[in-house]
Design a protein around this motif. Structure first.
Motif, PDB file in Angstrom:
ATOM      1  N   ASN A 152       0.963   7.317   2.940  1.00  0.00           N
ATOM      2  CA  ASN A 152       1.654   6.389   3.841  1.00  0.00           C
ATOM      3  C   ASN A 152       3.150   6.663   3.915  1.00  0.00           C
ATOM      4  OD1 ASN A 152      -0.709   5.129   4.534  1.00  0.00           O
ATOM      5  ND2 ASN A 152      -0.492   3.476   3.039  1.00  0.00           N
ATOM      6  N   ASP A 205       5.671  -3.687  -5.039  1.00  0.00           N
ATOM      7  CA  ASP A 205       5.915  -2.428  -4.316  1.00  0.00           C
ATOM      8  C   ASP A 205       6.652  -1.430  -5.195  1.00  0.00           C
ATOM      9  OD1 ASP A 205       4.659  -3.060  -1.937  1.00  0.00           O
ATOM     10  OD2 ASP A 205       6.467  -3.824  -0.973  1.00  0.00           O
ATOM     11  N   MET A 208      -1.805  -3.606   5.263  1.00  0.00           N
ATOM     12  CA  MET A 208      -1.984  -4.467   4.081  1.00  0.00           C
ATOM     13  C   MET A 208      -0.750  -5.338   3.810  1.00  0.00           C
ATOM     14  SD  MET A 208      -4.974  -3.720   3.078  1.00  0.00           S
ATOM     15  CE  MET A 208      -6.182  -2.402   3.317  1.00  0.00           C
ATOM     16  N   GLY A 218      -5.558  -2.758  -0.891  1.00  0.00           N
ATOM     17  CA  GLY A 218      -4.596  -1.796  -1.406  1.00  0.00           C
ATOM     18  C   GLY A 218      -5.346  -0.595  -1.938  1.00  0.00           C
ATOM     19  N   THR A 219      -4.632   0.300  -2.588  1.00  0.00           N
ATOM     20  CA  THR A 219      -5.237   1.509  -3.130  1.00  0.00           C
ATOM     21  C   THR A 219      -5.147   1.464  -4.645  1.00  0.00           C
ATOM     22  OG1 THR A 219      -4.548   2.687  -1.136  1.00  0.00           O
ATOM     23  CG2 THR A 219      -5.191   4.020  -3.042  1.00  0.00           C
ATOM     24  N   ASP A 242       0.848  -1.203   0.000  1.00  0.00           N
ATOM     25  CA  ASP A 242       0.000   0.000   0.000  1.00  0.00           C
ATOM     26  C   ASP A 242       0.879   1.247   0.000  1.00  0.00           C
ATOM     27  OD1 ASP A 242      -2.401   1.310  -0.171  1.00  0.00           O
ATOM     28  OD2 ASP A 242      -2.835   1.241   1.976  1.00  0.00           O
ATOM     29  N   MET A 287      -1.965   0.707  -7.524  1.00  0.00           N
ATOM     30  CA  MET A 287      -1.923  -0.762  -7.490  1.00  0.00           C
ATOM     31  C   MET A 287      -1.321  -1.357  -8.758  1.00  0.00           C
ATOM     32  SD  MET A 287      -5.112  -3.334  -6.733  1.00  0.00           S
ATOM     33  CE  MET A 287      -5.375  -2.654  -5.089  1.00  0.00           C
ATOM     34  N   SER A 331       4.225   0.478  -7.330  1.00  0.00           N
ATOM     35  CA  SER A 331       3.506   1.520  -6.578  1.00  0.00           C
ATOM     36  C   SER A 331       4.401   2.731  -6.340  1.00  0.00           C
ATOM     37  CB  SER A 331       3.010   0.956  -5.247  1.00  0.00           C
ATOM     38  OG  SER A 331       2.127  -0.128  -5.457  1.00  0.00           O
ATOM     39  N   LYS A 370       1.914   4.646  -1.040  1.00  0.00           N
ATOM     40  CA  LYS A 370       1.241   5.821  -1.599  1.00  0.00           C
ATOM     41  C   LYS A 370       1.677   7.031  -0.784  1.00  0.00           C
ATOM     42  CE  LYS A 370      -2.953   4.900   1.129  1.00  0.00           C
ATOM     43  NZ  LYS A 370      -4.412   4.666   1.056  1.00  0.00           N
TER      44      LYS A 370
END
Length: 602
Positions: A134, A192, A153, A172-173, A129, A177, A195, A131
């Motif tokens: 975060n 990851d 997550m 997730g977002t 996750d 994603m 993202s 973003k």
């Protein structure tokens, strides 16, 4: 508000999600401020909330890295788990976005986050996750240190264990994603990386590579659509940096960097040059170009130069209403919705009495998924111009996007009452009534619209879908045939005719229509499933295997399609392959209480 949680004194509630509340607390034992995350008890997902938070606490207790938020404590309050983590004095990365990004700083921050992710991956943990929200920027350090947070997550991959099973339901977002994540396939560190690549794209351009009206639509774009070149939005991005960004967000994980270390190594020389470079000079001809010059550039097909002129004018007069309004419109048409929103909001701050401005802001907010804010903007526009057709239609459509047809209906009705010859108002009201189960009223509205515009194939198609909804198949077939006479390449009408032929046990004609639908619109995914059904009915087993297999590349969570493919393979005598697909369907159902059921398009 609760005063204490365990030994911690609550200072204030920071935010609340579906699963937890986040508090700022004071730890008297250690004389420090901290963040406390408490699982919510009062919702249908109580067990899920508690399990997620305990898992997050367990993960954080294993980690120690300057780029990852530190866990101080964990415990229970009223039988609900909580965790206590360090309070970062600063802001989230979302606040770092600027119109003219400091690329040296952007790369420094992204490389620091990449190092934190590399550390996670060394410990067999995927964040899943990543973003801007975060990533916290610790302002106490010089230079400020980014810290990765929110491990709700995250997924642990045990050593020597097989990769995570496909189809596992992992949150997730959608905006950030990776395609394999959206499709429910096996994940690894490159997920990851994808993202983080999207985050880098956004920081460099002030735009996300993909926007959908809904999270599902956004996820589909990550799977199917090619990202726009970052330099389209920000020509100052060096070509070498653009290539790195596009490699990081490649659809196929094998086409990305093999690990975060290689991503960092690719960015490092560019970052060094950026940090050593003196500040960029002002826009060429600063102080001499005017709004008339900007408009000349637009007419000449040079919007980037027009944008540069308008931005330069705003450095001289930050409250220039016309500049903000015009720039917001230009950026919106370029698909640069976040930047458009900022300028439209700035224009409204100067003059909030123009309905058109609020309407434009609502549209930009809607395109970025900010649905509640979009409704508020449209409502303000409507208060200023109560009978405006486009505003009434925008409000109705917005409520329909939010799956609130009962709220949409009165706005379409008002639009039709004020503008009785508007086909868009007829269409919007009819569709909404159909969703509400008022199919007879919808049919009447479509028929009235056709009386005004009998040469519109979409209206014939819409009337056909309404007839089909109440099993008036002959009337529906007539409407779809009329739509195809007016528009022979109408994919949705071919698809609908194909399904009517399937229901009538006429697979040969069904296949003709379904192939025509796919030829007209290659993205018509569900037509592939129905083509597989038509081939199976004709005993064209190879054709059925091909169609179902192609469909599953786009709908990897559809248990019905796995079982249909297994059945065809069994008919071919390929028991081993059939067993594989049956197991995949069973595994998917095991990870989802309801699974995903195929829904045939009308």
């Amino acid at each position: 508000m609760v005063a204490r949680i365990g030994p911690y004194r609550v200072l204030n509630l920071l935010c609340e999600t579906k699963l937890s509340r986040l508090y700022k607390v004071f730890d008297q034992r250690h004389n420090r401020v901290a963040i406390l995350k408490l699982a919510l008890a009062d919702n249908a997902k109580e067990e899920s909330a508690a399990l997620t938070l305990r898992k997050e606490a367990g993960l954080l207790s294993r980690l120690s890295h300057p780029g990852i938020i530190s866990l101080y404590d964990h415990g229970e309050h009223d039988h609900q788990p909580y965790l206590v983590a360090e309070f970062v004095e600063g802001h989230s990365l979302i606040m770092e976005r600027r119109e003219r990004p400091d690329m040296g700083r952007v790369l420094s921050v992204v490389m620091a986050v990449a190092r934190a992710l590399a550390y996670l991956h060394q410990h067999n943990i995927l964040h899943l996750d990543v973003k801007p929200e975060n990533i916290l920027i610790d302002g106490r350090r010089t230079p400020p240190m980014p810290k990765l947070c929110d491990f709700g997550m995250a997924l642990v991959i045990e050593k020597n264990a097989p990769p995570p099973p496909p189809h596992r339901r992992i949150g997730g977002t959608a905006v950030y994603m990776a395609p394999e994540h959206a499709l429910g396939r096996a994940l690894d560190g490159r997920t990851d990386l994808y993202s983080l690549g999207v985050v880098l794209f956004e920081l460099l351009t002030e735009e996300k590579p993909f926007y959908g009206i809904t999270p599902t639509a956004t996820a589909i774009m990550h799977v199917q659509a090619q990202p726009p070149p970052p330099r389209l939005y920000n020509p100052e991005i060096p070509p070498a940096l653009e290539a790195i960004v596009l490699k990081a967000i490649a659809k196929n994980p094998d086409h990305r960097f093999s690990g975060l270390e290689h991503f960092i190594a690719a960015l490092a020389p560019i970052a060094s040059r950026m940090q050593a470079r003196p500040p960029e000079p002002p826009v060429m001809d600063a102080g001499t170009l005017t709004r008339a010059d900007a408009e000349k550039f637009l007419r000449a097909g040079r919007p980037d130069r027009a944008i540069a002129v308008y931005r330069d004018m705003l450095t001289r007069n930050p409250a220039d209403f016309q500049c903000h309004h015009r720039l917001g419109g230009i950026l919106y048409r370029q698909g640069r919705f976040q930047a458009a929103i900022r300028h439209l909001q700035a224009a409204i701050a100067v003059n909030n009495q123009q309905a058109e401005l609020h309407k434009d802001l609502g549209r930009a907010l809607s395109r970025t998924g900010q649905n509640e804010n979009a409704v508020a903007a449209f409502q303000k526009a409507l208060a200023l111009n109560p009978d405006n057709l486009s505003i009434l239609l925008d409000l109705g459509r917005q409520y329909n996007r939010q799956k609130q047809p009962e709220a949409a209906e009165p706005y379409f009705a008002r639009a039709l009452a004020a503008h009785p010859t508007s086909l868009a108002a007829y269409n919007g009201l009819a569709h909404t009534k159909q969703v509400l189960g008022k199919t007879a009223e919808a049919i009447t509205l479509f028929q009235k619209a056709l009386a005004l515009a009998p040469d519109q194939p979409e209206l014939h198609y819409n009337l056909g879908t309404a007839h089909l909804a109440i099993q008036e198949t002959a009337a529906a077939e007539s409407c779809f045939a009329a739509a195809l006479r007016l528009k022979p390449g109408f994919a949705a009408a071919h698809h609908a005719m194909g399904n009517i032929c399937l229901a009538a046990k006429n697979p040969v004609q069904a296949a003709v229509h379904l192939k025509a639908a796919l030829a007209a619109d290659g993205s018509g995914v569900s037509a592939l499933y129905d083509l597989g059904r038509a081939c199976r009915m004709q005993n064209d087993l190879d054709g059925a295997v091909s169609a179902f297999g192609r469909y599953l590349k786009f709908a990897a969570k559809d248990t019905t399609a796995y079982l249909a493919l297994a059945e065809v393979l069994e008919a071919q005598g390929k028991q081993e392959a059939a067993g594989k697909y049956r197991r995949m369907a069973e595994e998917l159902n095991a990870h989802s209480s309801s699974g995903q059921t195929h829904k045939t398009d009308p």
